[in-house]
Motif scaffolding. Sequence first.
Motif, PDB file in Angstrom:
ATOM      1  N   LYS B 108       0.836  -1.187   0.000  1.00 13.86           N
ATOM      2  CA  LYS B 108       0.000   0.000   0.000  1.00 13.86           C
ATOM      3  C   LYS B 108       0.880   1.249   0.000  1.00 13.86           C
ATOM      4  N   TYR B 109       1.889   1.242   0.857  1.00 11.01           N
ATOM      5  CA  TYR B 109       2.756   2.420   0.971  1.00 11.01           C
ATOM      6  C   TYR B 109       3.609   2.628  -0.282  1.00 11.01           C
ATOM      7  N   THR B 111       2.765   2.850  -3.240  1.00  9.50           N
ATOM      8  CA  THR B 111       2.179   3.756  -4.221  1.00  9.50           C
ATOM      9  C   THR B 111       2.677   5.181  -4.022  1.00  9.50           C
ATOM     10  N   ASN B 112       3.043   5.521  -2.793  1.00  9.37           N
ATOM     11  CA  ASN B 112       3.607   6.840  -2.525  1.00  9.37           C
ATOM     12  C   ASN B 112       4.942   6.680  -1.812  1.00  9.37           C
ATOM     13  N   ASP B 391      -4.076  -2.212  -3.876  1.00 10.19           N
ATOM     14  CA  ASP B 391      -5.359  -2.671  -3.358  1.00 10.19           C
ATOM     15  C   ASP B 391      -5.374  -4.156  -3.046  1.00 10.19           C
TER      16      ASP B 391
ATOM     17  N   ASN C  63      -5.888  10.106  -2.140  1.00 10.14           N
ATOM     18  CA  ASN C  63      -5.278   8.943  -1.508  1.00 10.14           C
ATOM     19  C   ASN C  63      -4.716   9.398  -0.176  1.00 10.14           C
ATOM     20  N   LEU C  65      -2.365   8.622   1.466  1.00  8.09           N
ATOM     21  CA  LEU C  65      -0.915   8.694   1.579  1.00  8.09           C
ATOM     22  C   LEU C  65      -0.293   9.787   0.714  1.00  8.09           C
ATOM     23  N   GLY C  66      -1.111  10.495  -0.051  1.00  5.91           N
ATOM     24  CA  GLY C  66      -0.497  11.560  -0.838  1.00  5.91           C
ATOM     25  C   GLY C  66      -1.346  12.144  -1.946  1.00  5.91           C
ATOM     26  N   ASP C  67      -1.396  11.476  -3.096  1.00  2.42           N
ATOM     27  CA  ASP C  67      -1.983  12.102  -4.289  1.00  2.42           C
ATOM     28  C   ASP C  67      -3.397  12.581  -4.068  1.00  2.42           C
ATOM     29  N   SER C 281      -7.473   3.467   1.728  1.00  2.20           N
ATOM     30  CA  SER C 281      -6.771   4.739   1.510  1.00  2.20           C
ATOM     31  C   SER C 281      -7.594   5.773   0.764  1.00  2.20           C
TER      32      SER C 281
END
Lengths: 277, 430, 315
Positions: B108-109, B111-112, B391, C63, C65-67, C281
């Motif tokens: 999951k992490y 992605t960023n 996902d 999201n 976590l960011g975007d 997310s």
Amino acid sequence: MNSKRFNIGKVITYIFLVIITLISIFPFYWMFVIGSNDTSAINKFPPAFIPGSNFMENAANVFERIDFLQAVLNSFIVSTLVTFSVLFFCSLAGFSFAKMRFKGNKQLFIFVIATMMVPIQLGIIPSYMIISKFGWINDLKAVIVPWAVNAFGVFWMRQYIASAIPDELIDAGKIDGCSNFRIYWNVVVPSVRPAIATLGLITFMQVWNEFLWPLVVLKDTSVHTIQIALRNLNSNYYTDYAMILNGTFLATIPILIVFLLFSKQFIAGLTEGAVKA
Amino acid sequence: MKNLFSFNKGVMVVVGLILFFSLIGCSNNSSGSGDNGGGDKPVKLTLWLWTGTGLEDQIEQFNEENDDIEIDVQTSEFAAVHTNLTTALAAGSGAPDISLVEVKGINKYKTNPDNFYNLFDLGADEIAGDYLDWKWKDAQTPDGQYQLGIPTDIGPIVMAYNKEIFEAAGLPTDRDEVSAMIQTWDDYIELGRTIKAKTGSALSGNPSRFYSVIEGQGDQKYYDKEGNIIVKDNAQLKKAYDSAITLIEEGLTLGLDGNDPEWITALQNGDFATFITPAWDTKKLTENAPDSAGKWDMTSIPGGGNMGGSYLTIPKQSEYPEEAYEFIKWILSPEQQIVTFKKNGNFPSTPSVYNDSAITELKSEYFNNAPVGSLFAKAAEGANFVVEGPDSISIEQSINDAITRVVDGQASPEESWQMALDEIERLQAR
Amino acid sequence: MNVNLKTQTTNKSLKLSKMKGLNQTKRDQIAGYIFISPFFILFSIFGVFPIFFTAYVSLNKWNILGDKTFVGFQNYQMLMSDPSFWKSLGNTFSIWFLSTLPQLFLALILAFILNQVFIKGKDFFRLSVFMPNITSVVAVAIIFGAIFGERYGILNYFLSLVGMDPINWKGGVLGTHIAISTMVMWRWTGYNSIIYLAALQSIPKDLYEAATIDGASKIQQFFKITIPMIRPMIIFTVIVSTIGGMQIFSEPLIFSGAGGGSVKQGLTMTLYLYEEAFTRSNFGYASAIAWLLFIIIVLFSLVNLFITRRINSAD
């Protein structure tokens, strides 16, 4: 007075009360049963119903795994401060909304109620931003200050004061030249003791049992409240129910004591108070 | 209008107080990582772990041996570590210097990746060779440029089986013979039929576990290399699903959730004959049914494989990435992983130690003196790299729900599968 | 901070009362505002930002976590055609209905009984009735799991003793709603009766004495004196339990897990938004759920307030 006439009614009433009591107490009792057995007892079928002999051993495990006393102390500090602050600010605001005439009274009161309707789960992230801006992460302030006054308490005190205190009582105070705060302190507070006791108990208990928010802001062991500490009994790989329920049982005892302390305040107070004042 | 006017004073008071408090707030604006100036004081690093990792002693040792770094451990529940980390990353502050992250979380992490330090920048390519290749790549962005975590333990999959039930069914109980008997998953199902017919016991407690093991043995899972979702077209998934359904429809599984206390009751009752388990989950047997020691034995599963395992990461919010990396490098070195294994049973992700006597000679009394160390090592070799995506967690949840629906009689197997596909598609739209 | 505020307010109001230049009405006005100000101050620090922040987030595809990209009301539009959302809405109302109405009624009766003069051991009964709310959620989870288990549950064990088939409480919609509602009722009935009990203290005892002399039965007294006299408190509990019921979180989480179960039978709205934000997310989408939930609660509270008022003033 009418003891003969209500005999059957009384018997039924008692039976009803006893059944409710049994249902209410059973899980607490069972918590003790499991907490004094070993873990396999909970998973037996049918499960154990009689206390075992492992209570001290399980308790020793709890004390070894987590800093139980420190956590209880933290919870006690938080719950006590929040309770006193909630009682004071909420009863003051409740009095103001119930009995004082100022413009926007009704609208502001509705606003207070509306704030309760905001779902808290998502507020976690923005609230966390604020707390972290204040530098309160891993600081008990993070769970004391935001809870220092709440809409629930204001709503409750307002409703209670509105129905329990006649306007004449307030007016009488004013004619005597009392300040608004003096009326609040000398007339209102003594008359609504049951409401204050109830709010105090509920607040104390809710703060004591709260975990969603403390879990996010209190990560260091030294500031863990008891509910957070108890969660650390739950190993990711294996769950020792006996130990967990033992710890949970121990953690409930302080609330029981608080309940008993508040208990005398629940009943009466009002009628005499109102008449005398 | 009049209302507004007389309300002014109240507003003034409120605004004044807000300003006052926000000033207080800004003035002691210190970050969660602690304030370490220069000087001789050791750099204090916070480390988030979940309960039961068994790393505490080694961390203490590290603190004693290193004067310049002090590791401060903060333990929470498994789920809380991940939500807290997500919260801290989203809020932009409060993350620890080092955090343990489970493999699904890493995906999951990923992605960023900017939320974490690229460990390649800190020298991670030098130690990459120490770790299992597939495990290492799991914590990497698809382009291979960004390394988010260093592997901790892995979860090689083996099969525990209840000898008493096997005996009652007239089956061999010797672990090599059992292993020879189940060369494929069809053999395994066949075994279940025999057990069911002869003893009435179920083959397994939890059908989803069976599904996940088969699913993980394909070359691909939910995503292809380009990051497209391929659930619909991946035959391996449908095969795994159908196998789980066979267990359910023929009554070979109890249909319980593996995390449900009822599963433990079934275990204690001896209501199922086999438990397919990654290394870290064998504690479910040894701790929940201590009386059954010796009744159980352990052998390999067809194909081997891995389930779960974790990584240590360094969130970008940390001010001391070098120091954090130094600690990670030490505690996850092959030498230290073997120490952790001896103490807590976390299986190492560094293949060089698989020949260590601590592993090769490890036998478990509980499992009838089975050579569990070499069984795990063998299973680990069977594992392969599978691309995961952001996902993966919720896709897996959708498919697990599909299986549960069949168990609960809420939908037919085909309907249920279709519902899962629809749901997965819907989730992509957000 | 507590202490500071406290002394500040006290000083101010004392000072105010001594200000001769102000007339009584004006003084009342100012004191009124000052007395309620602590709530608004705290709310403006900790409450306002999260609300607006959530509103802003809900207009983005964000999201966690960011975007993020601004998408206007797209999240809300998607919600309208999201079957999981409608399911969570239905579940929330179903559980609310099954648990809240019986709970409040039972609580009122219980409070009325506990307030009777003849009852002995009041302290004990009061404590026991309140016990469920004190019992920690962890213990409640384990215990209700053991009660409602399909294969080895206590309840199904008793059903089997009387020759009935076991019920799959967790697997089906109705079973789940009944189980969760039972848990809610069990946890909150005593809590509400403690609240009602406090309310009953505000009724002068001579009212009951007079009614008894007039020959009114206990039941008549209950409906003719008790209920009308504590109307504000009944409104209070109805509103509070409407809000609480619409935001129900712990009980379904305990019983059905974070996803709400295989057919989302235990998925309530708060559970859904939590799941969207922290598992998937989708911060923007979750925020949109939060805002819709807020609007639904406001509307539903108004409806309940209206009904409660009608019932109370019916006779």
